[in-house]
Motif scaffolding. Structure first.
Motif, PDB file in Angstrom:
ATOM      1  N   THR A 210      10.281  37.006  81.281  1.00 31.59           N
ATOM      2  CA  THR A 210      11.662  37.590  81.291  1.00 31.59           C
ATOM      3  C   THR A 210      12.345  37.871  79.993  1.00 31.59           C
ATOM      4  N   ARG A 211      12.249  36.638  79.248  1.00 33.72           N
ATOM      5  CA  ARG A 211      12.849  36.539  78.047  1.00 33.72           C
ATOM      6  C   ARG A 211      12.262  37.509  77.039  1.00 33.72           C
ATOM      7  N   ALA A 212      10.895  38.061  77.094  1.00 33.21           N
ATOM      8  CA  ALA A 212      10.130  38.714  76.188  1.00 33.21           C
ATOM      9  C   ALA A 212      10.546  40.166  76.554  1.00 33.21           C
ATOM     10  N   LEU A 213      10.892  40.362  77.714  1.00 31.87           N
ATOM     11  CA  LEU A 213      11.175  41.861  78.253  1.00 31.87           C
ATOM     12  C   LEU A 213      12.793  42.072  77.560  1.00 31.87           C
ATOM     13  N   LYS A 214      13.556  41.064  77.775  1.00 30.00           N
ATOM     14  CA  LYS A 214      14.762  41.060  77.216  1.00 30.00           C
ATOM     15  C   LYS A 214      14.861  41.401  75.741  1.00 30.00           C
ATOM     16  N   LEU A 215      14.008  40.548  74.870  1.00 30.92           N
ATOM     17  CA  LEU A 215      14.108  40.848  73.622  1.00 30.92           C
ATOM     18  C   LEU A 215      13.501  42.292  73.315  1.00 30.92           C
ATOM     19  N   GLU A 216      12.348  42.811  74.068  1.00 30.77           N
ATOM     20  CA  GLU A 216      11.822  44.083  73.658  1.00 30.77           C
ATOM     21  C   GLU A 216      12.927  45.063  73.879  1.00 30.77           C
TER      22      GLU A 216
END
Length: 129
Positions: free
Chosen positions: A65-71
């Motif tokens: 989820t954090r990876a998606l938010k940073l992208e």
């Protein structure tokens, strides 16, 4: 050279360490970038110094989820650039390209997620770059 400005801007946006091409073997999380192609921008009528470079940016984290938010944060910041700057480098425009996702099984039931987005960055190629 636009790559150094990309590296600095990605670090600013994500708060993560940023590396060209791959993460070092001693690093589990971070961001990578690489230039995939850089054809001359072709209008068919005018010769320019503009190129439409395709860069791949990967966010690599153990939290999907954090990876998606940073992208999404990178995409939002970069897509808003129109005749502006990426870091200190002048660019005409930045648009999104393909999106890739993958997961990697690590030891001790851990996973690492990679969210990779292509960006097309149109900018003037400087001969002394």
């Amino acid at each position: 050279m636009i790559e150094s400005d990309i590296q600095v801007d990605l670090a600013r946006l994500t708060g993560l360490p940023v590396y060209p091409l791959i993460l070092p073997s001693s690093v589990l999380e971070g961001v990578t970038y690489q230039r995939i192609s850089d054809p001359m921008f072709n209008t068919g009528l005018v010769s320019t110094r503009l190129i439409a470079a395709r860069f791949q940016i990967s966010v690599i984290l153990n939290d999907y989820t954090r990876a998606l938010k940073l992208e999404a944060k990178i995409r939002s910041a970069w897509e808003s650039v129109q005749h502006g700057y990426l870091g200190r480098y002048p660019v005409q425009t930045i648009s999104r390209g393909a999106l890739y996702q993958e997961a990697e099984e690590l030891t001790e039931n851990r996973k690492r997620y990679r969210i990779t987005r292509d960006f097309i960055i149109t900018f003037a190629e400087v001969p002394d770059d």
